[in-house]
Design a protein around this motif. Structure first.
Motif, PDB file in Angstrom:
ATOM      1  N   ASP A 172     -21.750 -53.559  30.786  1.00 48.45           N
ATOM      2  CA  ASP A 172     -22.179 -54.226  32.021  1.00 48.45           C
ATOM      3  C   ASP A 172     -21.009 -54.333  32.998  1.00 48.45           C
ATOM      4  OD1 ASP A 172     -24.694 -54.504  31.038  1.00 48.45           O
ATOM      5  OD2 ASP A 172     -24.525 -56.620  30.511  1.00 48.45           O
ATOM      6  N   PHE A 173     -20.449 -53.192  33.376  1.00 50.47           N
ATOM      7  CA  PHE A 173     -19.371 -53.180  34.368  1.00 50.47           C
ATOM      8  C   PHE A 173     -19.883 -52.511  35.638  1.00 50.47           C
ATOM      9  CE2 PHE A 173     -18.878 -49.522  31.556  1.00 50.47           C
ATOM     10  CZ  PHE A 173     -18.784 -48.460  32.433  1.00 50.47           C
ATOM     11  N   SER A 174     -19.300 -52.861  36.766  1.00 51.76           N
ATOM     12  CA  SER A 174     -19.838 -52.421  38.054  1.00 51.76           C
ATOM     13  C   SER A 174     -19.562 -50.952  38.329  1.00 51.76           C
ATOM     14  CB  SER A 174     -19.262 -53.280  39.182  1.00 51.76           C
ATOM     15  OG  SER A 174     -17.844 -53.133  39.232  1.00 51.76           O
TER      16      SER A 174
ATOM     17  N   PRO B 195     -19.020 -68.245  34.367  1.00 54.48           N
ATOM     18  CA  PRO B 195     -19.124 -67.132  35.313  1.00 54.48           C
ATOM     19  C   PRO B 195     -19.005 -65.777  34.623  1.00 54.48           C
ATOM     20  CG  PRO B 195     -16.879 -67.956  35.285  1.00 54.48           C
ATOM     21  CD  PRO B 195     -17.665 -68.814  34.313  1.00 54.48           C
ATOM     22  N   ASP B 196     -19.526 -64.744  35.276  1.00 53.12           N
ATOM     23  CA  ASP B 196     -19.172 -63.376  34.945  1.00 53.12           C
ATOM     24  C   ASP B 196     -17.930 -63.037  35.764  1.00 53.12           C
ATOM     25  OD1 ASP B 196     -21.304 -62.938  33.232  1.00 53.12           O
ATOM     26  OD2 ASP B 196     -22.577 -62.009  34.753  1.00 53.12           O
ATOM     27  N   LEU B 197     -16.901 -62.505  35.121  1.00 59.84           N
ATOM     28  CA  LEU B 197     -15.693 -62.131  35.848  1.00 59.84           C
ATOM     29  C   LEU B 197     -15.997 -61.045  36.868  1.00 59.84           C
ATOM     30  CD1 LEU B 197     -12.970 -62.076  33.036  1.00 59.84           C
ATOM     31  CD2 LEU B 197     -13.230 -63.755  34.863  1.00 59.84           C
ATOM     32  N   PRO B 198     -15.239 -60.971  37.955  1.00 61.44           N
ATOM     33  CA  PRO B 198     -15.482 -59.951  38.987  1.00 61.44           C
ATOM     34  C   PRO B 198     -15.520 -58.539  38.403  1.00 61.44           C
ATOM     35  CG  PRO B 198     -13.898 -61.565  39.781  1.00 61.44           C
ATOM     36  CD  PRO B 198     -14.136 -61.883  38.331  1.00 61.44           C
ATOM     37  N   GLY B 199     -16.580 -57.820  38.752  1.00 64.34           N
ATOM     38  CA  GLY B 199     -16.736 -56.449  38.278  1.00 64.34           C
ATOM     39  C   GLY B 199     -17.473 -56.326  36.970  1.00 64.34           C
ATOM     40  N   PHE B 200     -17.909 -57.453  36.396  1.00 63.58           N
ATOM     41  CA  PHE B 200     -18.618 -57.433  35.119  1.00 63.58           C
ATOM     42  C   PHE B 200     -19.887 -58.274  35.218  1.00 63.58           C
ATOM     43  CE2 PHE B 200     -14.221 -56.521  34.140  1.00 63.58           C
ATOM     44  CZ  PHE B 200     -14.329 -55.417  33.303  1.00 63.58           C
ATOM     45  N   GLY B 201     -20.872 -57.912  34.377  1.00 62.94           N
ATOM     46  CA  GLY B 201     -22.125 -58.649  34.424  1.00 62.94           C
ATOM     47  C   GLY B 201     -22.761 -58.556  35.798  1.00 62.94           C
ATOM     48  N   GLU B 202     -23.096 -59.704  36.363  1.00 59.42           N
ATOM     49  CA  GLU B 202     -23.762 -59.743  37.659  1.00 59.42           C
ATOM     50  C   GLU B 202     -22.816 -60.073  38.807  1.00 59.42           C
ATOM     51  OE1 GLU B 202     -27.432 -61.964  37.656  1.00 59.42           O
ATOM     52  OE2 GLU B 202     -27.777 -61.556  35.530  1.00 59.42           O
TER      53      GLU B 202
END
Length: 303
Positions: free
Chosen positions: A207-209, A70-77
């Motif tokens: 790649d952070f939100s 997974p991408d951790l919450p707030g990162f990647g997608e």
């Protein structure tokens, strides 16, 4: 050096998936053979400012293992969490994610750097799953020799969150800052490998939100240490460290292994980027762990 593309071959497909975990949309990838055909299933928990891409060099060396990345919450997608981004929030998210993708509790859980903190915060929430902690954050970041640098980093992320949107984003994503961080972490003397590592960081490190999530996640990353939970880690845990790691120094890793009474595997000539600099060695150690050959009694591998 592998590309940053998903680790997939005709025999080892990669499937992009999404799940709603604690009310937030989580992007994750299933890589490798089906559950019935795989040697084992490993859930990957990446580090701060990373995405699932970072651990793919290790994945590519184990085509007969099923990986859930997974991408951790707030990162990647993956979207941020509505509840916040403290270490407890990330730990609760991991517990819920594991319940979603591995309800039977059969998977091994591997965490790198910040991912090791997310796992160690509440190891009982992981259940009976076996754990692998790579470059674990063994020492408290706000104490000892790293304290001043940590406080400067907190100020950097705070400033990035307080500046106007465009200026703050530029500061937090500036290629020069990314390059400095990459240079600090990379220990290899191979120029092609260093160039590839820098390119990967430039490609994925920003790649952070949003800026507030990034600041909260960084504060979470320096709010605790795996050492504080040494006695809570299950006996079915293995530690992998880089001998030259400046972020998680070897001395602290040795103390963690001593207190937790766990095997520590030290990879020479590498630092905090074991998964980038020595993915073959990391994959070999993970393979041995899967086979049950990684024990404190192994004099050739444990320290």
């Amino acid at each position: 050096m592998p590309s940053s593309a998903l680790a997939a071959t005709p025999e080892s497909p990669s499937l992009a998936r999404t799940a709603h975990v604690l009310g937030s949309e989580c992007a994750w990838w299933e890589i490798g053979p089906s559950a019935g055909d795989a040697r084992a299933t490993v859930v990957l928990v990446h580090g701060f400012r990373g995405t699932h891409h970072g651990l793919l060099p290790v994945v590519e060396r184990l085509p007969n293992v099923r990986f859930l990345a997974p991408d951790l919450p707030g990162f990647g997608e993956s979207r941020p969490l509505a509840s916040g981004h403290t270490l407890d929030d990330y730990s609760a998210w991991l517990e819920a994610f594991l319940h979603e993708v591995d309800p039977n509790g059969a998977a091994i859980v591997l965490g790198h750097s910040f991912g090791s903190l997310v796992i160690a915060r509440r190891p009982t929430a992981i259940g009976d799953r076996r754990l692998v902690l790579v470059n674990p954050i063994a020492a408290p970041a706000l104490e000892g020799q790293q304290a001043i640098l940590t406080k400067l980093a907190i100020f950097y992320y705070w400033l990035g969150s307080k500046l106007p949107e465009s200026a703050g984003r530029v500061l937090l994503s500036h290629p020069l800052i990314t390059r400095v961080m990459s240079e600090v972490m990379a220990k290899t003397t191979s120029k092609p490998l260093r160039a590839w590592i820098h390119a990967e960081h430039e490609r994925h490190f920003s790649d952070f939100s949003d800026r507030d999530t990034l600041l909260a996640a960084f504060r979470a990353s320096v709010s605790d240490s795996v050492l504080a939970h040494a006695h809570e880690l299950p006996a079915s845990t293995a530690l992998i460290a880089g001998a030259l790691d400046d972020i998680a120094p070897l001395e602290a890793q040795l103390e963690l292994a001593r207190l937790a009474e766990l095997p520590l595997h030290v990879i020479a000539g590498t630092g905090h980027l074991v998964h980038y600099e020595t993915p073959i060695a990391a994959a070999r150690l993970l393979s041995e762990f899967i086979d049950g050959n990684s024990t404190p009694d192994d004099p050739e591998r444990s320290r």
